[in-house]
Design a protein around this motif. Sequence first.
Motif, mmCIF file in Angstrom:
data_model
loop_
_atom_site.group_PDB
_atom_site.id
_atom_site.type_symbol
_atom_site.label_atom_id
_atom_site.label_comp_id
_atom_site.label_asym_id
_atom_site.label_seq_id
_atom_site.Cartn_x
_atom_site.Cartn_y
_atom_site.Cartn_z
ATOM 1 N N ASP A 43 41.513 47.820 47.332
ATOM 2 C CA ASP A 43 41.929 48.527 45.902
ATOM 3 C C ASP A 43 42.940 47.481 45.210
ATOM 4 O O ASP A 43 44.077 46.995 45.380
ATOM 5 N N ASP A 44 42.233 46.529 44.333
ATOM 6 C CA ASP A 44 42.559 45.782 43.660
ATOM 7 C C ASP A 44 42.566 45.386 42.587
ATOM 8 O O ASP A 44 41.827 46.421 42.440
ATOM 9 N N ALA A 45 43.008 44.802 41.246
ATOM 10 C CA ALA A 45 42.758 44.429 40.506
ATOM 11 C C ALA A 45 41.335 44.212 39.290
ATOM 12 O O ALA A 45 40.594 45.072 38.578
ATOM 13 N N GLN A 46 41.087 43.708 40.481
ATOM 14 C CA GLN A 46 39.671 42.718 39.899
ATOM 15 C C GLN A 46 38.469 42.332 41.448
ATOM 16 O O GLN A 46 38.840 42.557 42.418
ATOM 17 N N LEU A 47 37.094 42.556 41.046
ATOM 18 C CA LEU A 47 36.232 42.491 42.441
ATOM 19 C C LEU A 47 36.563 41.113 42.915
ATOM 20 O O LEU A 47 36.306 39.918 42.084
ATOM 21 N N PRO A 48 36.854 40.901 44.315
ATOM 22 C CA PRO A 48 36.161 38.633 44.602
ATOM 23 C C PRO A 48 35.057 38.616 43.955
ATOM 24 O O PRO A 48 33.965 39.190 43.850
ATOM 25 N N ALA A 49 35.090 37.345 43.423
ATOM 26 C CA ALA A 49 33.720 36.737 43.787
ATOM 27 C C ALA A 49 32.589 36.741 44.691
ATOM 28 O O ALA A 49 31.681 37.036 43.990
#
Length: 172
Positions: A43-49
């Motif tokens: 549940d983050d603001a963006q997808l991890p690399a």
Amino acid sequence: MPAQQQTIAVLGAPGTGAAELAEAINCCLTDSSMTAQAIAVADDAQLPAPIRHTLHSAAITLLMGLDTPCPAPEQARREAFDAQLRTMLANASVRYLVVYGQGPRRTENALKAIISIAPSAIAESAPDLLDQKPMRLRAWDCEKCSDPECEHRLFSALTGRGAESGAGRLTG
């Protein structure tokens, strides 16, 4: 030189069965260069690399629909997570297809999507999905749309939520 492994990325909100669908897809695959992988997204603001890289290199990305049974208190959390996930996918420019259905029907729908990009990837012992005529409400081309608002209207109409609000009623 061996063929490079291609991933079929499967992801969705908690409780939507992404891992189960990935496992079912793997049972039907005959192409050893393809594998279905459930992608866990926090549940983050963006997808991890690393996840973004996996999704960009995937042969196809499947997003789980929210049509599986769920307790009412959990449904709001799933809908919020799904909306956030779709936003993250859009911001990362990841194209995806949404898979609906329950049990074997969901697996069949996922296999149809895979067949559209890799016809030889599915075992012949799997149901002959190409001959089945999909049920359609309208002549729209929804399989390629992935517009969340359009999907919500269609899903609401299918579950009868639209009828309660008077949406979609025909007057004579």
